[in-house]
Design an enzyme around this catalytic site. Structure first.
Site, short mmCIF file in Angstrom:
data_model
loop_
_atom_site.label_atom_id
_atom_site.label_comp_id
_atom_site.label_asym_id
_atom_site.label_seq_id
_atom_site.Cartn_x
_atom_site.Cartn_y
_atom_site.Cartn_z
N PRO A 24 0.67 -1.50 -0.02
CA PRO A 24 0.46 -0.44 -0.17
C PRO A 24 0.82 1.62 0.71
O PRO A 24 1.88 1.51 0.44
CB PRO A 24 -0.70 -0.50 1.41
CG PRO A 24 -0.23 -1.33 2.52
CD PRO A 24 0.44 -2.13 1.19
N ASN A 25 0.87 2.35 -0.56
CA ASN A 25 0.45 3.09 -0.50
C ASN A 25 2.24 3.86 -1.51
O ASN A 25 2.68 4.92 -2.15
CB ASN A 25 0.86 4.32 0.75
CG ASN A 25 -0.27 4.59 0.96
OD1 ASN A 25 -1.60 4.73 0.96
ND2 ASN A 25 -0.39 4.05 2.35
N ARG A 32 5.80 12.14 -3.32
CA ARG A 32 5.85 13.10 -1.80
C ARG A 32 6.43 12.06 -0.85
O ARG A 32 7.14 11.67 -1.31
CB ARG A 32 4.08 12.75 -1.79
CG ARG A 32 2.84 13.53 -2.69
CD ARG A 32 1.40 12.98 -2.05
NE ARG A 32 1.64 12.52 -0.31
CZ ARG A 32 0.65 12.07 0.27
NH1 ARG A 32 0.30 10.95 -0.65
NH2 ARG A 32 1.09 11.98 1.33
N TYR A 37 11.74 9.02 1.54
CA TYR A 37 11.38 8.27 0.58
C TYR A 37 12.42 8.36 -1.23
O TYR A 37 12.41 7.65 -2.16
CB TYR A 37 10.06 7.61 0.22
CG TYR A 37 9.26 6.80 1.47
CD1 TYR A 37 9.67 5.88 2.35
CD2 TYR A 37 8.72 7.27 1.72
CE1 TYR A 37 9.15 5.30 3.32
CE2 TYR A 37 7.34 7.29 2.92
CZ TYR A 37 7.98 5.80 3.60
OH TYR A 37 7.27 6.05 3.99
N ASN A 88 8.03 -5.54 -0.77
CA ASN A 88 7.80 -3.83 0.04
C ASN A 88 6.69 -3.94 0.59
O ASN A 88 5.43 -3.81 -0.35
CB ASN A 88 8.37 -3.07 -0.60
CG ASN A 88 8.45 -2.00 0.50
OD1 ASN A 88 7.60 -2.55 1.46
ND2 ASN A 88 8.73 -0.83 -0.16
N ALA A 91 2.68 -0.40 5.41
CA ALA A 91 2.29 -0.83 7.10
C ALA A 91 2.41 -1.63 6.61
O ALA A 91 2.41 -2.52 8.02
CB ALA A 91 2.05 0.78 7.00
N GLU A 115 12.19 -9.40 2.23
CA GLU A 115 11.90 -8.32 2.14
C GLU A 115 12.44 -6.97 2.30
O GLU A 115 13.16 -6.58 2.62
CB GLU A 115 10.73 -8.26 3.63
CG GLU A 115 10.22 -7.43 4.10
CD GLU A 115 9.32 -7.43 5.45
OE1 GLU A 115 8.73 -8.56 5.27
OE2 GLU A 115 9.49 -6.21 6.63
N HIS A 117 12.73 -2.96 3.05
CA HIS A 117 12.13 -1.32 3.32
C HIS A 117 12.87 -0.28 2.51
O HIS A 117 14.10 -0.55 3.42
CB HIS A 117 11.49 -1.38 4.92
CG HIS A 117 10.72 -2.32 5.23
ND1 HIS A 117 9.63 -2.09 4.84
CD2 HIS A 117 10.49 -3.60 5.94
CE1 HIS A 117 8.54 -3.05 5.13
NE2 HIS A 117 9.76 -3.73 5.68
N ARG A 124 13.13 4.85 12.77
CA ARG A 124 11.47 6.21 12.61
C ARG A 124 11.05 5.54 13.86
O ARG A 124 10.92 4.88 15.01
CB ARG A 124 10.67 5.22 11.93
CG ARG A 124 11.69 6.28 10.36
CD ARG A 124 10.97 5.67 8.60
NE ARG A 124 9.97 6.20 8.73
CZ ARG A 124 9.54 6.38 7.41
NH1 ARG A 124 9.08 4.79 7.04
NH2 ARG A 124 8.16 7.14 7.39
O1 CA2 Z 1 10.81 2.80 4.03
C1 CA2 Z 1 10.12 1.88 3.15
O2 CA2 Z 1 9.52 0.94 2.33
C2 CA2 Z 1 7.80 1.08 4.11
O3 CA2 Z 1 7.75 -0.22 3.85
C3 CA2 Z 1 7.71 2.41 3.22
C4 CA2 Z 1 6.45 2.11 3.89
C5 CA2 Z 1 6.31 2.67 5.16
O4 CA2 Z 1 4.95 2.05 5.83
C6 CA2 Z 1 6.74 1.25 6.05
O5 CA2 Z 1 6.71 1.30 7.21
C7 CA2 Z 1 8.48 1.40 5.67
C8 CA2 Z 1 5.26 3.95 4.11
C9 CA2 Z 1 4.94 3.58 1.85
C10 CA2 Z 1 4.19 4.99 1.26
O6 CA2 Z 1 4.71 5.13 0.69
C11 CA2 Z 1 4.79 6.48 0.22
C12 CA2 Z 1 5.13 6.99 -0.43
C13 CA2 Z 1 5.58 8.40 -1.49
C14 CA2 Z 1 4.68 9.53 -0.02
C15 CA2 Z 1 3.73 8.81 0.39
C16 CA2 Z 1 3.85 7.46 0.54
#
Ligand code: CA2
Length: 170
Positions: A24-25, A32, A37, A88, A91, A115, A117, A124
């Protein structure tokens, strides 16, 4: 030794096929939250990982979903079609026992999963320090930015080659 070399897995060994899966996301990557990221888009991550796969003699195909059920279906679908997974989970890593069970079902059949991240989850918020999915994976890469996907792909291909060799030796 290359995963496809005849001595590793017999003359007719097919190129390893790896699913690069995003949760997700992660479709928003590069759009953003660039401080956390980076500025690379999901499409870029998919293209560069597929290119590394080709260099290493593997086929990488890609999928992303924001839905837990769709991710579970994609993981199930690796049975009989893929040799490994780079995942990946976003969350979901922190709380989805359903995804963990799906991963365990396929890794138990000899389909390794690494996996990834992008961010260092341990640096974090506390809720990100736990991954319920990582314990059923071969390992977890966190905090290396998008370079983490290269590490994960290399590691999963190494494991596939080891398992193919072990099977060929039986
Ligand atoms: O660090 C990572 O790759 C995560 O898997 C990213 C997840 C986060 O919930 C994990 O704790 C760590 C979040 C992905 C959200 O990605 C976005 C990218 C750009 C803008 C907003 C969200």
């Amino acid at each position: 030794m290359n995963a496809n070399s005849p001595s590793a897995a017999g003359p007719a060994a097919a190129p390893p096929r790896v699913l690069l899966l995003h949760g997700p996301n992660l479709n928003l990557l590069g759009e953003r939250d660039r401080d956390t990221y980076g500025s690379t888009t999901l499409k870029d991550v998919e293209e560069r990982t597929a290119a590394l796969g080709r260099e290493l003699g593997a086929e990488v195909h890609c999928a992303q979903s924001n839905s837990e059920g769709a991710l579970i279906d994609l993981i199930h679908a690796t049975r009989g079609s893929d040799d490994g997974i780079v995942f990946n989970p976003g969350a979901y890593a922190h709380y989805s026992y359903a995804l963990r069970d799906a991963l365990e079902a396929v890794t138990g059949l000899g389909i390794p999963c690494v996996e990834v991240h992008i961010s260092n989850v341990h640096a974090r918020e506390a809720f990100r320090h736990t991954s319920v999915t990582a314990p059923v994976c071969q390992g977890m890469v966190s905090g290396h930015g998008i370079f983490g996907y290269d590490l994960a792909l290399r590691s999963v291909l190494h494991r596939i080659a080891e398992w193919r060799e072990a099977r060929a030796a039986r």
